[in-house]
Design an enzyme around this catalytic site. Structure first.
Site, PDB file in Angstrom:
ATOM      1  N   ASP A 114       1.347  -3.023   2.363  1.00  0.00           N
ATOM      2  CA  ASP A 114       2.156  -3.147   1.528  1.00  0.00           C
ATOM      3  C   ASP A 114       3.194  -3.324   2.204  1.00  0.00           C
ATOM      4  OD1 ASP A 114       1.923  -0.453   1.824  1.00  0.00           O
ATOM      5  OD2 ASP A 114       4.301   0.155   1.361  1.00  0.00           O
ATOM      6  N   LEU A 115       2.729  -2.940   3.486  1.00  0.00           N
ATOM      7  CA  LEU A 115       3.506  -3.800   4.704  1.00  0.00           C
ATOM      8  C   LEU A 115       3.326  -5.030   5.077  1.00  0.00           C
ATOM      9  CD1 LEU A 115       3.917  -0.590   7.226  1.00  0.00           C
ATOM     10  CD2 LEU A 115       5.788  -1.080   4.840  1.00  0.00           C
ATOM     11  N   ARG A 159     -19.749  -0.241  15.022  1.00  0.00           N
ATOM     12  CA  ARG A 159     -18.138  -0.959  14.614  1.00  0.00           C
ATOM     13  C   ARG A 159     -17.329  -1.065  15.322  1.00  0.00           C
ATOM     14  NH1 ARG A 159     -14.763   2.074  10.462  1.00  0.00           N
ATOM     15  NH2 ARG A 159     -13.690   0.014  11.713  1.00  0.00           N
ATOM     16  N   LYS A 216     -11.700  -2.696  21.428  1.00  0.00           N
ATOM     17  CA  LYS A 216     -12.099  -3.651  19.573  1.00  0.00           C
ATOM     18  C   LYS A 216     -11.136  -3.784  18.807  1.00  0.00           C
ATOM     19  CE  LYS A 216     -12.380  -0.917  16.818  1.00  0.00           C
ATOM     20  NZ  LYS A 216     -11.140  -0.955  15.375  1.00  0.00           N
ATOM     21  N   ASN A 217     -10.469  -3.480  19.553  1.00  0.00           N
ATOM     22  CA  ASN A 217      -8.251  -3.256  18.785  1.00  0.00           C
ATOM     23  C   ASN A 217      -7.312  -4.381  19.366  1.00  0.00           C
ATOM     24  OD1 ASN A 217      -9.020  -1.558  16.046  1.00  0.00           O
ATOM     25  ND2 ASN A 217      -8.438   0.210  18.013  1.00  0.00           N
ATOM     26  N   ARG A 237      -6.290   2.378   3.248  1.00  0.00           N
ATOM     27  CA  ARG A 237      -5.230   2.053   2.820  1.00  0.00           C
ATOM     28  C   ARG A 237      -4.226   0.972   3.097  1.00  0.00           C
ATOM     29  NH1 ARG A 237      -7.453   2.503   7.855  1.00  0.00           N
ATOM     30  NH2 ARG A 237      -6.375   1.287   9.717  1.00  0.00           N
ATOM     31  N   PRO A 238      -3.393   1.212   1.956  1.00  0.00           N
ATOM     32  CA  PRO A 238      -2.336   0.338   1.582  1.00  0.00           C
ATOM     33  C   PRO A 238      -2.198  -1.129   2.723  1.00  0.00           C
ATOM     34  CG  PRO A 238      -0.856   2.442   1.853  1.00  0.00           C
ATOM     35  CD  PRO A 238      -2.372   2.630   2.359  1.00  0.00           C
ATOM     36  N   ARG A 293     -11.066  -3.681   8.439  1.00  0.00           N
ATOM     37  CA  ARG A 293      -9.683  -3.230   7.450  1.00  0.00           C
ATOM     38  C   ARG A 293      -9.281  -4.100   8.377  1.00  0.00           C
ATOM     39  NH1 ARG A 293      -5.282  -1.662   4.859  1.00  0.00           N
ATOM     40  NH2 ARG A 293      -3.511  -0.810   6.545  1.00  0.00           N
ATOM     41  N   CYS A 305     -14.401   2.276   6.180  1.00  0.00           N
ATOM     42  CA  CYS A 305     -14.455   3.201   6.335  1.00  0.00           C
ATOM     43  C   CYS A 305     -13.479   3.486   4.926  1.00  0.00           C
ATOM     44  CB  CYS A 305     -14.791   4.187   7.280  1.00  0.00           C
ATOM     45  SG  CYS A 305     -13.392   3.805   7.960  1.00  0.00           S
ATOM     46  N   ASP A 335      -6.147   8.460  17.642  1.00  0.00           N
ATOM     47  CA  ASP A 335      -8.281   8.416  17.178  1.00  0.00           C
ATOM     48  C   ASP A 335      -8.870   8.720  18.450  1.00  0.00           C
ATOM     49  OD1 ASP A 335      -7.925   5.522  15.840  1.00  0.00           O
ATOM     50  OD2 ASP A 335      -6.586   4.124  17.534  1.00  0.00           O
TER      51      ASP A 335
HETATM   52  C1  EPZ Z   1      -4.777   0.764  13.708  1.00  0.00           C
HETATM   53  O1  EPZ Z   1      -4.915   0.446  12.416  1.00  0.00           O
HETATM   54  C2  EPZ Z   1      -5.903   0.579  14.582  1.00  0.00           C
HETATM   55  N1  EPZ Z   1      -6.737  -0.313  13.980  1.00  0.00           N
HETATM   56  C3  EPZ Z   1      -6.984   2.133  14.260  1.00  0.00           C
HETATM   57  O2  EPZ Z   1      -7.705   2.709  14.812  1.00  0.00           O
HETATM   58  C4  EPZ Z   1      -5.540   2.816  14.583  1.00  0.00           C
HETATM   59  O3  EPZ Z   1      -6.122   4.468  14.355  1.00  0.00           O
HETATM   60  C5  EPZ Z   1      -3.955   2.661  14.228  1.00  0.00           C
HETATM   61  O4  EPZ Z   1      -3.523   1.663  14.126  1.00  0.00           O
HETATM   62  C6  EPZ Z   1      -3.050   3.760  14.114  1.00  0.00           C
HETATM   63  O5  EPZ Z   1      -2.759   3.883  15.884  1.00  0.00           O
HETATM   64  C7  EPZ Z   1      -6.709  -1.186  14.523  1.00  0.00           C
HETATM   65  O6  EPZ Z   1      -6.009  -2.167  15.552  1.00  0.00           O
HETATM   66  C8  EPZ Z   1      -7.530  -2.432  13.995  1.00  0.00           C
HETATM   67  P1  EPZ Z   1      -0.972   1.603  11.309  1.00  0.00           P
HETATM   68  P2  EPZ Z   1      -3.776  -0.306  11.608  1.00  0.00           P
HETATM   69  O7  EPZ Z   1      -0.896   0.381  10.016  1.00  0.00           O
HETATM   70  O8  EPZ Z   1      -2.950  -1.019  12.170  1.00  0.00           O
HETATM   71  C9  EPZ Z   1      -0.257   3.527   6.824  1.00  0.00           C
HETATM   72  C10 EPZ Z   1      -9.888   2.819  14.745  1.00  0.00           C
HETATM   73  O9  EPZ Z   1     -10.183   3.833  15.077  1.00  0.00           O
HETATM   74  N2  EPZ Z   1       0.392   1.848   6.280  1.00  0.00           N
HETATM   75  O10 EPZ Z   1      -0.430   1.808  12.274  1.00  0.00           O
HETATM   76  O11 EPZ Z   1      -4.683  -0.656  10.227  1.00  0.00           O
HETATM   77  C11 EPZ Z   1      -1.421   3.546   6.931  1.00  0.00           C
HETATM   78  O12 EPZ Z   1      -1.877   3.726   5.946  1.00  0.00           O
HETATM   79  C12 EPZ Z   1      -8.804   2.121  13.865  1.00  0.00           C
HETATM   80  O13 EPZ Z   1     -10.509   2.078  15.773  1.00  0.00           O
HETATM   81  C13 EPZ Z   1       0.667   1.687   5.389  1.00  0.00           C
HETATM   82  O14 EPZ Z   1       1.547   2.360   4.186  1.00  0.00           O
HETATM   83  O15 EPZ Z   1      -2.684   1.399  11.111  1.00  0.00           O
HETATM   84  C14 EPZ Z   1      -1.299   4.441   7.926  1.00  0.00           C
HETATM   85  O16 EPZ Z   1      -0.792   5.668   7.364  1.00  0.00           O
HETATM   86  C15 EPZ Z   1      -8.985   3.127  12.844  1.00  0.00           C
HETATM   87  N3  EPZ Z   1       1.151   0.469   4.928  1.00  0.00           N
HETATM   88  C16 EPZ Z   1       0.381   4.012   9.169  1.00  0.00           C
HETATM   89  O17 EPZ Z   1       0.705   3.435   8.762  1.00  0.00           O
HETATM   90  C17 EPZ Z   1       0.356  -0.736   5.214  1.00  0.00           C
HETATM   91  O18 EPZ Z   1       0.453  -1.575   4.455  1.00  0.00           O
HETATM   92  C18 EPZ Z   1      -0.414   3.912   9.803  1.00  0.00           C
HETATM   93  O19 EPZ Z   1      -1.341   2.863   9.989  1.00  0.00           O
HETATM   94  C19 EPZ Z   1      -0.201  -0.397   6.258  1.00  0.00           C
HETATM   95  C20 EPZ Z   1      -0.348   0.774   7.141  1.00  0.00           C
END
Ligand code: EPZ
Length: 421
Positions: A124-125, A398, A22-23, A121-122, A92, A116, A305
């Site tokens: 900002d990045l 999902r 899915k991802n 979550r933010p 998201r 969910c 995950d």
């Molecule tokens: C991806 O989410 C996956 N989703 C997530 O899978 C997975 O848990 C995660 O990567 C970590 O491996 C998809 O690929 C669609 P991150 P992503 O940005 O990219 C913070 C599932 O269950 N952050 O790497 O959204 C954030 O809050 C899902 O399939 C900011 O602060 O995760 C987190 O603490 C859930 N600002 C950290 O970074 C931002 O702009 C890492 O999240 C973006 C993220």
């Protein structure tokens, strides 16, 4: 509305094939916005998040045609740059549409994304990385508007490793003017897979899968055909299920090399398994598992995950385990549900918990808080004594295709029951 009803304790065994990730497919679908002409994506899991992503593309004018596990997309007729609020709030991952929309259409408007409890979550990045490429971003109370006549290549060091923000910037940069350097990029296997596909379509990306990605912008990209990479989260989840249920299960059509951190943990716990190029077989053992410490990390570290299913396994290990969740705030908040089933876990702070095993679990009436906690509760229900019912299974569906049917094929007593409202 539907729920899962599980009679725990059935002896499990046999073979289960892993779906496309899915991802991975969500980003492949988003990337079609960059492409002229037709694209065919195969091995697409029939999961709710994938349906939502296809609906978003259709709603802005793309032609999307799905049958079984194949999706054909042509985005040449996209006219809208406002993404539908109701869908964005449910997904998201809609954030990965920002870069492609800006690069190809110069504008995108979207609501604050949801999904969910973890989805809010933010972003900002995303905002910062698009701004360095020349985009103007207006942040309104509940939404964002991104504009850029033409994105420009830029250098950006991600202050935090983010999977989707890396993918978003990489996609945006394929059609930008000049060279982009993404530093402290995420390395998850879905990223080099996406880069390989985009290169096949005419992009010039190197370094994907390392912490530095270099992209030289091109004028135009064309469509192509791509097979979704096997889901490493499913691979790990089914392996954990086998270990927790003390079952012999062969997991096929997978990439065991994408899940090495889990095998390292199995080695520490003495869980027997064998690995081939595209399969892994977890063997049945009666030996007690020792307690361990596990810390979630970016790839190739232990996947966040897999943390919830792995914690269920730790309830069956002897002694006190420590779970340290470093990626998300709030990803341990399902533990109270496990405790109602008889587990003994203690949340030390929002990121750390101790799990005392071995505990017998018993069936309960539960609700799935999010996708991965939801599948963890399914595993708990399968190894528990008695009946477990799980509501809010949209959260599980999902990300997992026909999960009830596939688990039944392993001998699980799980039914998907429609509830009258
Ligand atoms: C991806 O989410 C996956 N989703 C997530 O899978 C997975 O848990 C995660 O990567 C970590 O491996 C998809 O690929 C669609 P991150 P992503 O940005 O990219 C913070 C599932 O269950 N952050 O790497 O959204 C954030 O809050 C899902 O399939 C900011 O602060 O995760 C987190 O603490 C859930 N600002 C950290 O970074 C931002 O702009 C890492 O999240 C973006 C993220």
């Amino acid at each position: 509305m539907a729920q899962f009803v599980i009679q725990g304790g059935a002896q499990l065994g046999g073979e289960i094939a892993v779906s496309g990730a899915k991802n991975s497919v969500l980003k492949l679908i988003a990337s079609t916005i960059l492409l002229h002409g037709d694209t065919t994506i195969t091995r697409v899991p029939q999961a709710q998040d994938v349906f939502r992503m296809c609906e978003i593309l259709s709603s802005v004018g793309a032609a999307v045609d799905s049958s079984d596990n194949t999706v054909r997309i042509n985005t040449d007729a996209i006219t809208q740059t406002t993404l539908p609020q109701d869908l964005v709030k449910r997904l998201r991952a809609s954030t990965v549409l920002i870069g492609p929309m800006l690069a190809r259409h110069g504008e995108v408007r979207l609501a604050y994304p949801g999904g969910c409890v973890l989805g809010k979550r933010p972003i900002d990045l995303f905002v910062a990385s698009m701004r360095v490429m020349g985009a103007e971003v207006e942040e309104q109370e509940e939404s964002f508007v991104f504009h850029a006549k033409k994105l420009k290549g830029a250098e950006y060091f991600f202050p935090l490793v983010s999977v989707t923000a890396t993918e978003n910037m990489m996609m945006a940069a394929t059609l930008a003017e000049g060279r982009t350097l993404i530093k402290n990029a995420a390395c998850e296997p879905e990223i080099p897979h996406l880069a390989e596909f985009l290169n096949f379509c005419g992009a010039r990306i190197s370094g994907a899968g390392t912490h530095t990605i270099i992209i030289d912008g091109v004028k135009e990209l064309h469509g192509g055909e791509v097979e979704t990479v096997p889901d490493r989260i499913e691979t790990g989840t089914f392996a954990i299920l086998a270990a927790a249920a003390r079952a012999r299960i062969k997991i096929t059509h997978c990439r065991p090399d994408h899940v090495e951190s889990l095998w390292a943990m199995f080695d520490r716990m003495g869980i027997p398994y064998a690995i081939g190029p595209d399969w892994v077989e977890v063997q049945k053992t009666d030996k007690p598992y020792p307690a361990v410490e596990v810390t979630t990390k970016e790839y190739p570290g232990f996947m966040t995950d897999l943390q919830p299913p792995f914690t269920v396994l730790l309830t069956q290990a002897q002694g006190m385990s420590l779970v340290h969740e470093t990626i998300y705030d709030g990803r341990l908040f399902y533990l109270d549900k496990l405790n109602t089933m008889g587990a003994y876990t203690l949340l030390c702070d929002p990121h750390r918990a101790v799990v005392q095993g071995t505990r017998k679990l018993h069936g309960k009436q539960l609700e799935s808080p999010d996708l991965r906690a939801g599948i963890a509760l399914v595993i708990a229900g399968l190894i528990a004594e008695g009946t477990t019912t799980i509501d809010n299974i949209y959260q599980i569906e999902r990300g997992y295709e026909h999960i009830d049917e596939r688990l039944r094929a392993l001998g699980a007593d799980i039914k998907r029951v429609e509830k009258s409202v």
